[in-house]
Motif scaffolding. Structure first.
Motif: not given
Length: 297
Positions: A55-70
């Motif tokens: 599996v490969s994921m296309i998407g986006a996370v923020g540059n916050d702590a949640f993004g790092t954990r996601l």
């Protein structure tokens, strides 16, 4: 192995567990709170990876702590995140209330997911190499349509979960191979509360439909054939969050392996049945060995 690409959302689920959900204007006391990585796109990616897909994921996370954990959670689950962008600002969040009957109510704040409104260089190449592309509606429709068109151009099966439910543009339906709504989404899309009638109506726009029916299993319909209903295992639900995404991820793997439709649906239902017996979304998703055991029982 089945090669799957998921384009969709990544959210941090902020989950409150309560005896009964609050009514408008009411305050209730919860018994527990958890932060659990989720988002319909990420959930389907984790479910498919746990079920044995590549599996490969296309998407986006923020540059916050949640993004790092996601990002870390996806990678730990075996999902390739090379095409998961990091953007300025907050990651997406989902604010979830789960009651003692396993039901839930959810408010999604898109955050970084709102920036996924187009394909970037390399995305189409990734999609072209897949057996299936999994899509949902928690990122802008423009990207969903663009990726589905790319999949169609390269002969890749597109599986669309129409959630959150909203009118689907004809240009998206025209490049969707398999539509997988739950019974409420199917009713919203068609105005018909009977799942068989809803499935028949949806076949005017797409060649195959699977309507998930919760504890009643799933309904499969294709043009020119009688609908097929497959029951679900009987279990006691603790938290239904992510069950539909678990079903879709496992179904994509099963279909990619060439399993007959009835077997693929039963296998996906076994995965979903396991997930509702555990709290959380991605945290509840079973591994292939567990699914095989449940399916055989």
């Amino acid at each position: 192995m089945t090669d799957i690409v998921v384009l969709g959302s990544t959210n941090m689920d902020l989950v409150a567990y309560v005896e009964k959900p609050p009514q408008r204007g009411e305050t209730v006391t919860g018994r527990e709170f958890r932060t659990i990585p989720g988002g319909k796109g990420a959930n389907q990616a984790v479910a498919a990876a746990h079920a044995g897909g590549t599996v490969s994921m296309i998407g986006a996370v923020g540059n916050d702590a949640f993004g790092t954990r996601l990002r870390s959670t996806l990678e730990h689950s075996g999902v390739n995140t090379d095409h998961l962008r990091t953007v300025e600002g907050p990651s997406g969040t989902a604010h979830i209330v789960v009651d003692d009957e396993g039901g839930n109510a959810i408010v999604v704040v898109p955050g970084a997911n709102a920036t996924v409104d187009h394909l970037v260089p390399g995305d189409e190449v990734l999609i072209s190499s897949a057996d299936a592309l999994l899509l949902q509606l928690e990122v802008p429709l423009a990207a969903v349509v663009a990726s589905a068109r790319a999949a169609r151009a390269h002969g890749v099966r597109t599986i669309l979960t129409p959630a959150p439910a909203q009118p689907l543009p004809p240009e998206l339906l025209a490049v969707t191979d398999l539509l997988v709504p739950n019974e409420h989404e199917a009713a919203t899309l068609t105005g018909r509360t009977d799942p068989r009638e809803a499935a028949t109506a949806l076949l005017d726009s797409v060649p195959e439909v699977v309507i998930t029916l919760g504890s009643s299993g799933s309904l499969y319909a294709t043009r020119g054939a009688q609908p097929l209903t497959v029951p679900a295992p009987r279990v006691t639900a603790v938290d239904s969050t992510g069950a539909g995404d678990t079903f879709v991820g496992a179904l994509a793997v099963a279909l990619g392996e060439g399993r007959p439709v009835r077997e693929a649906l039963a296998w996906a239902s076994a995965a979903a049945a396991l997930s509702v017996q555990r709290p959380g979304a991605s945290a509840s998703m079973p591994y292939r060995s567990e699914i095989e055991t449940q399916y055989a029982s």
